[in-house]
Scaffold this motif. Structure first.
Motif, PDB file in Angstrom:
ATOM      1  N   VAL A 135      25.497 102.553  48.761  1.00 44.32           N
ATOM      2  CA  VAL A 135      24.473 103.010  49.709  1.00 44.32           C
ATOM      3  C   VAL A 135      24.918 104.251  50.472  1.00 44.32           C
ATOM      4  N   GLU A 136      26.163 104.225  50.984  1.00 44.64           N
ATOM      5  CA  GLU A 136      26.578 105.266  51.941  1.00 44.64           C
ATOM      6  C   GLU A 136      26.459 106.666  51.350  1.00 44.64           C
ATOM      7  N   ALA A 137      27.108 106.887  50.207  1.00 41.95           N
ATOM      8  CA  ALA A 137      27.073 108.220  49.606  1.00 41.95           C
ATOM      9  C   ALA A 137      25.655 108.584  49.171  1.00 41.95           C
ATOM     10  N   ALA A 138      24.926 107.617  48.614  1.00 39.37           N
ATOM     11  CA  ALA A 138      23.561 107.904  48.157  1.00 39.37           C
ATOM     12  C   ALA A 138      22.655 108.283  49.314  1.00 39.37           C
ATOM     13  N   LEU A 139      22.822 107.628  50.454  1.00 38.12           N
ATOM     14  CA  LEU A 139      21.967 107.910  51.609  1.00 38.12           C
ATOM     15  C   LEU A 139      22.175 109.320  52.122  1.00 38.12           C
ATOM     16  N   LEU A 140      23.412 109.820  52.017  1.00 38.13           N
ATOM     17  CA  LEU A 140      23.711 111.153  52.538  1.00 38.13           C
ATOM     18  C   LEU A 140      23.429 112.250  51.519  1.00 38.13           C
ATOM     19  N   LEU A 141      23.550 111.928  50.241  1.00 35.79           N
ATOM     20  CA  LEU A 141      23.498 112.992  49.224  1.00 35.79           C
ATOM     21  C   LEU A 141      22.105 113.226  48.637  1.00 35.79           C
ATOM     22  N   LEU A 142      21.267 112.200  48.622  1.00 30.72           N
ATOM     23  CA  LEU A 142      20.026 112.287  47.846  1.00 30.72           C
ATOM     24  C   LEU A 142      18.842 112.770  48.670  1.00 30.72           C
ATOM     25  N   ARG A 143      17.929 113.446  47.982  1.00 34.16           N
ATOM     26  CA  ARG A 143      16.623 113.769  48.571  1.00 34.16           C
ATOM     27  C   ARG A 143      15.724 112.548  48.456  1.00 34.16           C
ATOM     28  N   GLN A 144      14.580 112.616  49.125  1.00 29.54           N
ATOM     29  CA  GLN A 144      13.669 111.477  49.133  1.00 29.54           C
ATOM     30  C   GLN A 144      13.152 111.142  47.739  1.00 29.54           C
ATOM     31  N   ASP A 145      12.922 112.159  46.902  1.00 22.82           N
ATOM     32  CA  ASP A 145      12.390 111.892  45.570  1.00 22.82           C
ATOM     33  C   ASP A 145      13.455 111.372  44.597  1.00 22.82           C
ATOM     34  N   SER A 146      14.720 111.299  45.042  1.00 15.64           N
ATOM     35  CA  SER A 146      15.796 110.810  44.174  1.00 15.64           C
ATOM     36  C   SER A 146      16.430 109.532  44.706  1.00 15.64           C
ATOM     37  N   TYR A 147      15.793 108.863  45.640  1.00 17.35           N
ATOM     38  CA  TYR A 147      16.391 107.683  46.249  1.00 17.35           C
ATOM     39  C   TYR A 147      16.658 106.604  45.206  1.00 17.35           C
ATOM     40  N   THR A 148      17.780 105.904  45.409  1.00 18.66           N
ATOM     41  CA  THR A 148      18.124 104.785  44.527  1.00 18.66           C
ATOM     42  C   THR A 148      17.537 103.480  45.089  1.00 18.66           C
ATOM     43  N   LEU A 149      17.700 102.404  44.331  1.00 18.84           N
ATOM     44  CA  LEU A 149      17.060 101.135  44.688  1.00 18.84           C
ATOM     45  C   LEU A 149      17.518 100.571  46.037  1.00 18.84           C
ATOM     46  N   PRO A 150      18.828 100.536  46.364  1.00 17.05           N
ATOM     47  CA  PRO A 150      19.207  99.998  47.684  1.00 17.05           C
ATOM     48  C   PRO A 150      18.558 100.745  48.843  1.00 17.05           C
ATOM     49  N   ILE A 151      18.424 102.068  48.729  1.00 17.94           N
ATOM     50  CA  ILE A 151      17.800 102.835  49.815  1.00 17.94           C
ATOM     51  C   ILE A 151      16.320 102.488  49.932  1.00 17.94           C
ATOM     52  N   GLN A 152      15.640 102.369  48.798  1.00 15.62           N
ATOM     53  CA  GLN A 152      14.215 102.019  48.845  1.00 15.62           C
ATOM     54  C   GLN A 152      14.017 100.620  49.429  1.00 15.62           C
ATOM     55  N   LEU A 153      14.937  99.717  49.150  1.00 17.18           N
ATOM     56  CA  LEU A 153      14.831  98.376  49.726  1.00 17.18           C
ATOM     57  C   LEU A 153      14.973  98.429  51.244  1.00 17.18           C
ATOM     58  N   PHE A 154      15.933  99.210  51.731  1.00 17.47           N
ATOM     59  CA  PHE A 154      16.089  99.345  53.181  1.00 17.47           C
ATOM     60  C   PHE A 154      14.848  99.969  53.816  1.00 17.47           C
ATOM     61  N   LEU A 155      14.311 101.001  53.191  1.00 16.44           N
ATOM     62  CA  LEU A 155      13.115 101.665  53.744  1.00 16.44           C
ATOM     63  C   LEU A 155      11.928 100.706  53.775  1.00 16.44           C
ATOM     64  N   TYR A 156      11.791  99.887  52.724  1.00 10.53           N
ATOM     65  CA  TYR A 156      10.689  98.923  52.691  1.00 10.53           C
ATOM     66  C   TYR A 156      10.858  97.869  53.791  1.00 10.53           C
ATOM     67  N   MET A 157      12.100  97.417  53.993  1.00 11.14           N
ATOM     68  CA  MET A 157      12.346  96.381  55.012  1.00 11.14           C
ATOM     69  C   MET A 157      12.113  96.900  56.424  1.00 11.14           C
ATOM     70  N   GLU A 158      12.210  98.223  56.617  1.00  9.35           N
ATOM     71  CA  GLU A 158      11.917  98.772  57.945  1.00  9.35           C
ATOM     72  C   GLU A 158      10.440  98.622  58.295  1.00  9.35           C
ATOM     73  N   LYS A 159       9.564  98.605  57.269  1.00  4.66           N
ATOM     74  CA  LYS A 159       8.126  98.523  57.513  1.00  4.66           C
ATOM     75  C   LYS A 159       7.592  97.100  57.333  1.00  4.66           C
ATOM     76  N   TRP A 160       8.148  96.391  56.328  1.00  5.95           N
ATOM     77  CA  TRP A 160       7.603  95.087  55.989  1.00  5.95           C
ATOM     78  C   TRP A 160       8.734  94.066  55.902  1.00  5.95           C
ATOM     79  N   GLN A 161       8.420  92.847  56.274  1.00  5.16           N
ATOM     80  CA  GLN A 161       9.396  91.752  56.165  1.00  5.16           C
ATOM     81  C   GLN A 161       8.866  90.635  55.265  1.00  5.16           C
ATOM     82  N   ASP A 162       7.957  90.983  54.345  1.00  6.38           N
ATOM     83  CA  ASP A 162       7.383  89.959  53.465  1.00  6.38           C
ATOM     84  C   ASP A 162       8.357  89.624  52.323  1.00  6.38           C
TER      85      ASP A 162
END
Length: 281
Positions: free
Chosen positions: A206-233
């Motif tokens: 997560v750490e390196a990916a969060l700092l290095l990637l643009r939004q259109d290149s996000y990996t799965l752990p980052i997308q999971l964190f972003l989804y959990m910020e909005k939804w807890q389903d």
């Protein structure tokens, strides 16, 4: 003596069973949570439904992120296997003054805080104008998992008997032929093990990916964190169940491929005797 052995075996069986339950319990809880009817992740679930699996099919960002994770992990593992094996060969088979210090330097990313490495890569790759894409992430993650390859392959190299290489050299084989026909086949298990560990490690990075990637290149752990910020389903639990199924399918596929292709089967340590029975080398 017999009673003592039975008591020891019983204690060991109880211990193994407790460890197995401890490992399986979180996975069972995730599976039950994924079919919960509530609007939030809750255990035990109030009711059962498959609507969160249908909701996952509408979240296309997870599929794109999964592809990015797969590409980044595969690329980083291949790069780490090549560079780590070559470095281990140089350090173990051809030691030179300072090789011990160089080995410690290569292993240092294992103990370095990952957020520190991520910031360092961000500064370096920004100067190189490659930050933001998967190529930068592959380079960064390859360095992070290099210690796994160097340690496991280096240990395997140190335990190889030199008589095989010396016999091949006496018969006229060159260094490249000795490597591909003598050394590399004996490293197959350590390469498979280090590659598997490195793949799992980079897939969750997560750490390196969060700092290095643009939004259109996000990996799965980052997308999971972003989804959990909005939804807890329970959609997050559904993603976890899908990843468990993917890991099991990948494991079974590897087993089937190794059994169906004789060349690969031989490469990874099994051969057929004259009687047709398989045995380990």
């Amino acid at each position: 003596m017999v009673k003592s052995n039975r008591g020891t075996k019983l204690l060991l069986y109880i211990f193994v069973g407790a460890v197995a339950i401890y490992l399986l319990l979180p996975l069972l809880m995730i599976m039950l949570t994924s079919v919960g009817s509530g609007s939030a992740s809750k255990f035990p679930p109030e009711g059962l439904t498959l609507k969160w699996y249908a909701n996952l099919s509408e979240q296309t960002q997870f599929l794109d992120a999964f592809k990015n994770s797969l590409i980044a992990s595969t690329g980083a593992v291949l790069l780490a296997l090549i560079t780590g094996t070559l470095a281990a060969l140089a350090i173990v088979q051809y030691p030179f003054p300072g090789s011990g210090i160089l080995r410690a330097f290569f292993v240092s990313p294992m103990v370095m805080p990952k957020i520190t490495l991520g910031i360092a890569y961000l500064i370096l790759f920004s100067k190189m104008h490659i930050a933001g894409g998967l190529f930068a992430l592959i380079l960064g993650e390859a360095v992070i998992v290099l210690p796994f390859v160097l340690t496991l392959v280096g240990s395997a190299l140190a335990n190889l008997h030199p008589a095989h290489r010396e016999a091949a050299a006496d018969l006229g084989a060159g260094p490249m032929r000795i490597f591909f026909t003598i050394t590399l086949p004996q490293l197959r298990l350590s390469l498979l093990l280090s590659g598997s560990i490195a793949f799992v490690f980079t897939f969750d990075q997560v750490e390196a990916a969060l700092l290095l990637l643009r939004q259109d290149s996000y990996t799965l752990p980052i997308q999971l964190f972003l989804y959990m910020e909005k939804w807890q389903d329970p959609t997050i639990a559904v993603v976890s169940v899908v990843l468990i199924a993917f890991a099991l399918a990948l494991f079974m596929t590897i087993k089937l491929v190794l059994r169906s292709v004789p060349g690969l089967e031989s490469l990874f340590g099994r051969r057929k005797t004259k009687g047709g029975l398989d045995q380990n080398e």
